[in-house]
Enzyme design. Structure first.
Site, mmCIF file in Angstrom:
data_model
loop_
_atom_site.group_PDB
_atom_site.id
_atom_site.type_symbol
_atom_site.label_atom_id
_atom_site.label_comp_id
_atom_site.label_asym_id
_atom_site.label_seq_id
_atom_site.Cartn_x
_atom_site.Cartn_y
_atom_site.Cartn_z
ATOM 1 N N SER A 50 0.850 -1.205 0.000
ATOM 2 C CA SER A 50 0.000 0.000 0.000
ATOM 3 C C SER A 50 0.883 1.251 0.000
ATOM 4 O O SER A 50 2.105 1.165 0.221
ATOM 5 C CB SER A 50 -0.878 0.003 1.254
ATOM 6 O OG SER A 50 -0.048 0.173 2.402
ATOM 7 N N ASP A 82 -1.245 -1.833 -3.975
ATOM 8 C CA ASP A 82 -2.603 -1.915 -3.430
ATOM 9 C C ASP A 82 -3.190 -0.496 -3.308
ATOM 10 O O ASP A 82 -2.541 0.396 -2.739
ATOM 11 C CB ASP A 82 -2.506 -2.574 -2.044
ATOM 12 C CG ASP A 82 -3.853 -2.954 -1.480
ATOM 13 O OD1 ASP A 82 -4.789 -3.197 -2.260
ATOM 14 O OD2 ASP A 82 -3.958 -3.034 -0.228
ATOM 15 N N ASP A 104 -7.247 2.827 -7.865
ATOM 16 C CA ASP A 104 -8.533 2.837 -7.160
ATOM 17 C C ASP A 104 -9.222 4.180 -7.396
ATOM 18 O O ASP A 104 -9.028 5.140 -6.660
ATOM 19 C CB ASP A 104 -8.299 2.592 -5.667
ATOM 20 C CG ASP A 104 -9.607 2.550 -4.888
ATOM 21 O OD1 ASP A 104 -10.671 2.789 -5.503
ATOM 22 O OD2 ASP A 104 -9.567 2.286 -3.676
ATOM 23 N N GLU A 134 -11.407 -0.540 -9.829
ATOM 24 C CA GLU A 134 -12.450 -0.789 -8.818
ATOM 25 C C GLU A 134 -13.728 -0.041 -9.158
ATOM 26 O O GLU A 134 -13.716 1.132 -9.537
ATOM 27 C CB GLU A 134 -11.967 -0.385 -7.412
ATOM 28 C CG GLU A 134 -13.063 -0.596 -6.350
ATOM 29 C CD GLU A 134 -12.570 -0.586 -4.910
ATOM 30 O OE1 GLU A 134 -11.397 -0.901 -4.667
ATOM 31 O OE2 GLU A 134 -13.392 -0.278 -4.022
ATOM 32 N N GLY A 181 -10.556 -3.657 7.340
ATOM 33 C CA GLY A 181 -10.354 -3.569 8.784
ATOM 34 C C GLY A 181 -10.871 -4.796 9.525
ATOM 35 O O GLY A 181 -11.309 -5.775 8.914
ATOM 36 N N ALA A 215 -11.209 -8.861 2.768
ATOM 37 C CA ALA A 215 -11.636 -10.266 2.886
ATOM 38 C C ALA A 215 -11.006 -10.992 4.068
ATOM 39 O O ALA A 215 -10.918 -12.217 4.070
ATOM 40 C CB ALA A 215 -11.323 -10.991 1.571
ATOM 41 N N ILE A 257 -5.960 -9.895 1.729
ATOM 42 C CA ILE A 257 -5.918 -10.156 3.170
ATOM 43 C C ILE A 257 -4.807 -9.318 3.805
ATOM 44 O O ILE A 257 -3.641 -9.448 3.439
ATOM 45 C CB ILE A 257 -5.667 -11.662 3.426
ATOM 46 C CG1 ILE A 257 -6.851 -12.476 2.892
ATOM 47 C CG2 ILE A 257 -5.435 -11.921 4.917
ATOM 48 C CD1 ILE A 257 -6.614 -13.964 2.832
ATOM 49 N N ASP A 258 -5.203 -8.471 4.717
ATOM 50 C CA ASP A 258 -4.227 -7.681 5.478
ATOM 51 C C ASP A 258 -4.522 -7.759 6.977
ATOM 52 O O ASP A 258 -3.672 -8.154 7.770
ATOM 53 C CB ASP A 258 -4.242 -6.216 5.001
ATOM 54 C CG ASP A 258 -3.126 -5.409 5.652
ATOM 55 O OD1 ASP A 258 -2.280 -6.007 6.349
ATOM 56 O OD2 ASP A 258 -3.081 -4.179 5.477
ATOM 57 N N SER A 259 -5.756 -7.436 7.362
ATOM 58 C CA SER A 259 -6.066 -7.398 8.802
ATOM 59 C C SER A 259 -5.760 -8.735 9.495
ATOM 60 O O SER A 259 -5.264 -8.752 10.632
ATOM 61 C CB SER A 259 -7.535 -7.032 9.012
ATOM 62 O OG SER A 259 -7.786 -5.751 8.502
HETATM 63 P P1 13P Z 1 -8.741 -6.619 5.172
HETATM 64 O O1 13P Z 1 -8.683 -5.386 6.005
HETATM 65 O O2 13P Z 1 -10.065 -7.309 5.289
HETATM 66 O O3 13P Z 1 -7.601 -7.539 5.435
HETATM 67 O O4 13P Z 1 -8.621 -6.162 3.617
HETATM 68 C C1 13P Z 1 -7.349 -5.909 3.058
HETATM 69 C C2 13P Z 1 -7.456 -5.287 1.723
HETATM 70 O O5 13P Z 1 -8.488 -5.240 1.075
HETATM 71 C C3 13P Z 1 -6.223 -4.711 1.159
HETATM 72 O O6 13P Z 1 -6.449 -4.044 -0.037
HETATM 73 O O1 G3H Z 2 -6.844 -1.917 2.202
HETATM 74 C C1 G3H Z 2 -5.936 -1.460 2.888
HETATM 75 C C2 G3H Z 2 -4.849 -2.321 3.399
HETATM 76 O O2 G3H Z 2 -5.256 -3.010 4.534
HETATM 77 C C3 G3H Z 2 -3.606 -1.534 3.600
HETATM 78 O O3 G3H Z 2 -3.654 -0.814 4.780
HETATM 79 O O4 G3H Z 2 -3.007 1.456 3.984
HETATM 80 O O5 G3H Z 2 -2.829 0.841 6.410
HETATM 81 O O6 G3H Z 2 -1.237 -0.138 4.736
HETATM 82 P P1 G3H Z 2 -2.621 0.425 4.991
HETATM 83 ZN ZN ZN Z 3 -8.383 -3.108 -0.177
#
Ligand code: 13P
Ligand code: G3H
Ligand code: ZN
Length: 312
Positions: A50, A82, A104, A134, A181, A215, A257-259
C-alpha cells in the site's frame, strides 16, 4: 523465477476454481512468513504494497525483500500496488519494478474513474504490467480514508461491461459486502455477501477475474490471544471463510488479506512478550510474529483460496 504479472495466474485460477491470495506486506518477517507458507504449499502468490507500506518501509526495501523471497522460494510471485490513488503512484511503482498495480478510482464519478483508470492501463500495458480497477465503494478504513457503512455502495452490475471495455483493465475489484479492517459487521449483525451481484457480474463478464478486497476473516483465536495478553479488540468480526471459499470457486481470482496478517503477527508478539517479559532481543518476538503469519497463510491457502499445488 522472476516476478510475474497477474495475467497467467488469474487465467489458471479462473479455470481451476481457486483464488490467489493477495497479502499485504510491510516488513521482512511478514514477507518471510507468507512466502515460506506458500513454498510449503507450492502456491502462487501476490504480495501487495500500500502507499502506507511504501512510506513505512520504503519502495526499494520492499522490492528487494520480495526479490529475495523469489530467490528463496522459486515461486511465481506478483508484486502489486494496493489501492493506488493517482497516476503518479502507479507510474512510480511500474517504473520501480512492480508487475501489477491497482488504480482505485472508486471515489470518483464513473466517467472520471474510467479516464483515470484508462490512463494507468495505457502506461502499464506498454510495460507488461497488469492493472486492477475498482467499481463500488467498500466500507472500512484504508490508509487515512474511512468510508462509513452508510457511504459504502455495492458495485452496480450494469456498469461493469462498459468500465472494463473502455478502460482495458485486467481485473476488477467489486463491492459485495466485504469491508476493510477488523470490524466488518456490527455486533449482532449477520455477516452476508451479495452473491447475487457477483453472479450477475460473472454473467456479464465471462472469463474475467474479479477481486475481493476487505476479505479478512478475523480469527477469534488471534483476537482472544491479543485480548488475553493486554490488547483490547472487542467486537472484531470478519468474513466467514466458507463464504470466501465459495467466492473463490466462482469468478473471484484474487482475495485481499491484510487485517488477518496484522492480528496473527500481533498475537504472536504479544504472547511472546507476556511469556518472556525480560527478553529484549527483537529476533525473539519478531520470529513469533512470523511463525503466526506462516500458519495463517498456510491455513488460507488450503482452506480458503484452494491454491495449494497451483504453482508451476
Ligand atoms: P482486510 O482489512 O479485510 O484484510 O482487507 C485488506 C485489503 O483489502 C487490502 O487491499
Ligand atoms: O486496504 C488497505 C490495506 O489493509 C492496507 O492498509 O493502507 O494501512 O497499509 P494500509
Ligand atoms: Zn483493499
Amino acid at each position: 523465477m522472476a516476478l510475474v504479472s497477474t495475467k497467467e495466474m488469474f487465467q489458471k485460477a479462473y479455470e481451476g476454481g481457486y483464488a490467489i491470495g493477495a497479502f499485504n506486506v510491510n516488513n521482512m518477517e511478514i514477507i518471510q512468513g507468507i512466502t515460506e507458507a506458500a513454498k510449503e504449499e507450492n502456491s502462487p502468490l501476490i504480495l501487495q504494497v500500500s502507499a502506507g507500506a511504501r512510506k513505512y518501509a520504503k519502495h526499494n526495501y520492499l522490492v528487494k525483500l520480495v526479490e529475495a523471497a523469489i530467490l528463496e522460494t522459486d515461486l511465481p510471485i506478483a508484486l502489486h500496488l494496493d489501492h493506488g490513488d493517482d497516476f503518479e503512484i502507479c507510474k512510480a511503482c511500474i517504473d520501480g519494478g512492480f508487475t501489477s498495480v491497482m488504480i482505485d478510482g472508486s471515489k470518483h464519478s464513473f466517467e472520471d474513474n474510467i479516464a483515470l483508470t484508462k490512463k494507468v492501463v495505457d502506461y502499464a500495458h506498454e510495460r507488461g504490467v497488469t492493472v486492477e480497477g475498482e467499481l463500488g465503494k467498500l466500507a472500512g478504513i484504508e490508509d487515512d480514508v474511512n468510508v462509513s457503512a452508510e457511504d459504502a455502495t455495492y458495485t452496480r452490475p450494469e456498469e461493469v461491461e462498459e468500465f472494463v471495455s473502455r478502460t482495458g483493465v485486467d481485473s476488477l475489484a467489486i463491492a459485495i459486502g466485504t469491508s476493510h479492517g477488523a470490524f466488518k459487521f456490527k455486533p449482532g449483525q449477520k455477516p452476508a455477501l451479495r452473491f447475487d451481484i457477483l453472479e450477475e457480474i460473472e454473467r456479464r463478464l465471462p472469463n474475467f477475474p474479479i477481486v475481493l478486497h476487505g476479505a479478512s476473516s478475523v480469527s477469534q483465536e488471534y483476537v482472544n490471544i491479543i485480548q488475553q495478553n493486554g490488547g483490547s479488540l472487542e467486537d472484531a468480526i470478519g468474513i466467514p471463510e466458507d463464504m470466501l471459499r465459495k467466492a473463490a470457486g466462482k469468478a473471484v481470482c484474487k482475495i485481499n488479506i491484510d487485517s488477518d496478517l496484522r492480528l496473527a503477527f500481533t498475537a504472536g508478539v504479544r504472547e511472546y512478550l507476556t511469556k518472556n517479559p525480560s527478553h529484549f532481543d527483537p529476533r525473539g518476538y519478531l520470529a513469533a510474529g512470523r511463525e503466526n503469519i506462516k500458519a495463517l497463510v498456510k491455513h488460507k491457502i488450503v482452506n480458503v483460496l484452494g491454491s495449494s499445488g497451483a504453482a508451476k
